[in-house]
Design an enzyme around this catalytic site. Structure first.
Site, short mmCIF file in Angstrom:
data_model
loop_
_atom_site.label_atom_id
_atom_site.label_comp_id
_atom_site.label_asym_id
_atom_site.label_seq_id
_atom_site.Cartn_x
_atom_site.Cartn_y
_atom_site.Cartn_z
N MET A 30 29.35 68.76 12.10
CA MET A 30 29.11 69.28 11.07
C MET A 30 29.59 70.58 10.65
O MET A 30 29.24 71.39 9.73
CB MET A 30 27.52 69.03 10.45
CG MET A 30 27.37 67.31 10.16
SD MET A 30 25.96 67.47 9.37
CE MET A 30 24.65 68.05 9.93
N GLY A 31 30.48 71.18 11.76
CA GLY A 31 30.94 72.39 11.55
C GLY A 31 29.87 73.62 11.92
O GLY A 31 28.83 73.28 12.55
N GLY A 36 28.55 74.00 22.26
CA GLY A 36 28.18 72.80 22.31
C GLY A 36 29.35 71.89 21.88
O GLY A 36 29.59 70.83 22.39
N HIS A 37 29.69 72.17 20.64
CA HIS A 37 30.83 71.49 20.17
C HIS A 37 31.89 71.42 20.99
O HIS A 37 32.59 70.57 21.18
CB HIS A 37 31.08 71.79 18.69
CG HIS A 37 29.89 71.81 17.67
ND1 HIS A 37 29.28 72.88 17.34
CD2 HIS A 37 29.25 70.59 17.24
CE1 HIS A 37 28.37 72.36 16.24
NE2 HIS A 37 28.31 71.12 16.52
N GLY A 145 26.82 64.36 21.69
CA GLY A 145 26.11 65.31 22.43
C GLY A 145 24.69 64.63 22.78
O GLY A 145 24.18 64.02 21.96
N VAL A 174 24.33 71.77 25.81
CA VAL A 174 24.58 73.02 26.33
C VAL A 174 23.86 73.94 25.71
O VAL A 174 23.35 73.95 24.51
CB VAL A 174 26.17 73.20 25.57
CG1 VAL A 174 26.21 74.87 26.03
CG2 VAL A 174 27.10 72.37 26.23
N SER A 183 22.63 75.33 18.70
CA SER A 183 22.34 74.47 17.33
C SER A 183 23.07 75.36 16.15
O SER A 183 22.84 76.72 16.30
CB SER A 183 21.03 74.15 17.09
OG SER A 183 20.89 73.45 15.76
N SER A 184 23.85 74.69 15.22
CA SER A 184 24.21 75.45 14.12
C SER A 184 23.02 76.17 13.58
O SER A 184 23.09 77.13 12.82
CB SER A 184 24.94 74.67 13.09
OG SER A 184 26.06 73.84 13.77
N ARG A 185 21.71 75.43 13.32
CA ARG A 185 20.54 75.76 12.78
C ARG A 185 20.05 77.03 13.46
O ARG A 185 18.94 77.76 12.68
CB ARG A 185 19.59 74.68 12.84
CG ARG A 185 20.29 73.65 11.61
CD ARG A 185 19.01 72.40 11.22
NE ARG A 185 19.36 71.51 10.15
CZ ARG A 185 19.81 70.27 10.34
NH1 ARG A 185 20.02 69.92 11.66
NH2 ARG A 185 20.01 69.82 9.27
P1 AMP Z 1 26.54 68.74 14.74
O1 AMP Z 1 27.68 69.43 14.23
O2 AMP Z 1 25.11 69.41 14.88
O3 AMP Z 1 26.44 67.40 13.78
O4 AMP Z 1 26.76 68.04 16.14
C1 AMP Z 1 28.15 67.39 16.22
C2 AMP Z 1 28.07 66.66 17.65
O5 AMP Z 1 27.97 68.14 18.52
C3 AMP Z 1 26.92 65.92 17.96
O6 AMP Z 1 27.33 65.11 18.91
C4 AMP Z 1 25.82 66.75 18.66
O7 AMP Z 1 25.28 65.96 19.54
C5 AMP Z 1 26.65 67.83 19.54
N1 AMP Z 1 25.99 68.90 19.66
C6 AMP Z 1 25.38 69.90 19.01
N2 AMP Z 1 24.63 70.97 19.73
C7 AMP Z 1 25.14 70.64 20.84
C8 AMP Z 1 24.66 71.22 22.06
N3 AMP Z 1 24.09 72.41 22.19
N4 AMP Z 1 25.21 70.68 23.09
C9 AMP Z 1 25.90 69.67 23.32
N5 AMP Z 1 26.34 68.82 22.33
C10 AMP Z 1 25.98 69.36 21.10
#
Ligand code: AMP
Length: 282
Positions: A30-31, A36-37, A145, A174, A183-185
């Site tokens: 989701m950007g 982590g991404h 992730g 990560v 986390s993006s949040r």
């Molecule tokens: P999101 O953008 O939050 O929807 O996450 C997109 C992908 O990145 C999902 O598969 C998440 O599980 C992964 N992701 C987000 N944060 C982390 C992190 N800290 N470590 C590893 N993967 C992550």
């Protein structure tokens, strides 16, 4: 790196790539990308010929009172990170669903607990967008992730149940230097919230370590964890069987997972850790 803005153009590009014999690796996001991404991109890059990353804030997975409108965005930073990881296509559609879109994918059972219990409809939104993204990108493999552990299990189950032609590659969580799960949040957190948020992983690690030291009683482990957490509101702290996501009855023999969701102001953070024997991803 190519920037693709419509589902039609993405399908055309992916069909071309597949016709030429290339395999497609995919990382849906989701950007507001962070390391982590990037770790998921690095995981997939060597296993495929073409790497596609999507950035799409999926309205279907947000509840009416959630943060869809204020979800953080950084298109330039996202493009730079993707380029740095050797991405071939950044797929960032303004809209992903065709006019008249009428399909919903629901994975039952696994979604009744944890985040599924507190965010009704969330995992149907996640499963639906992933099914459409797998179709549009023609992905051979896709990385998720285990930061979003329940999501990863739901997507694996959907792919297995529907025999979708995509392999799911799990990536490890990560953490930032202070141990908080990236986390993006996290960008919403005040300095004091950020300090308090460290208690989430500390509580999870305490549970994991106590189990490793021989404590097998889930109630005792959860009480220990709960005593360590500082937050405005605890959504849940649970210890579950890692495969079924049902409450663990004893810890030690089977892979278990400790998971937490907690609010700091309006910001909801999640984290998790493996407890007991490691889960085999098969
Ligand atoms: P999101 O953008 O939050 O929807 O996450 C997109 C992908 O990145 C999902 O598969 C998440 O599980 C992964 N992701 C987000 N944060 C982390 C992190 N800290 N470590 C590893 N993967 C992550």
């Amino acid at each position: 790196m190519e920037l693709i803005r419509t589902a039609e153009a993405m399908v055309a590009w992916a069909d071309d790539a597949r016709r030429s014999g290339a395999t497609i690796g995919f990382v849906p996001t989701m950007g507001f990308l962070h390391p982590g991404h990037a770790s998921l991109m690095a995981l997939v890059r060597p296993r495929c010929d073409r790497l596609v990353v999507s950035v799409y804030v999926n309205p279907l997975q947000f509840g009416p009172t959630e943060d869809l409108d204020r979800y953080p965005r950084d298109p330039e930073g996202d493009a730079a990170l993707c380029r740095g990881q050797g991405t071939d296509v950044l797929f960032a559609p303004a809209d992903l669903y065709p006019t008249g879109f009428s399909t919903s994918v629901a994975v039952h059972g696994l979604t009744d607990t944890l985040c599924g219990a507190s965010r009704p409809g969330h995992f149907a939104g996640v499963a639906t967008v992933c099914a459409r993204l797998f179709g549009v990108t023609r992905a051979n493999l896709a990385a998720f992730g285990d930061k979003d552990f329940q999501q990863l299990m739901v997507i694996r189950r959907m792919v297995r149940d529907l025999a979708l032609p995509v392999s799911i590659v799990p990536g490890p969580l990560v953490r930032d230097v202070d141990g908080v799960a990236l986390s993006s949040r996290n960008t919403y957190l005040s300095a004091s919230d950020r300090t308090a948020a460290r208690t989430l992983h500390q509580a999870l690690f305490a549970i994991r370590d106590a189990a490793a030291a021989g404590e097998t009683d889930p109630a005792a482990l959860l009480a220990l964890g709960r005593s360590r957490i500082t937050c405005d509101r605890l959504d849940y702290l649970e210890l579950v069987d890692a495969e079924t996501l049902q409450p663990a009855t004893a810890v030690g023999d089977r892979p278990a997972r400790a998971l937490v969701a907690a609010y700091y102001g309006k910001t909801r953070l999640i984290d998790n850790v493996g407890v007991g024997p490691a889960l085999s991803w098969g």
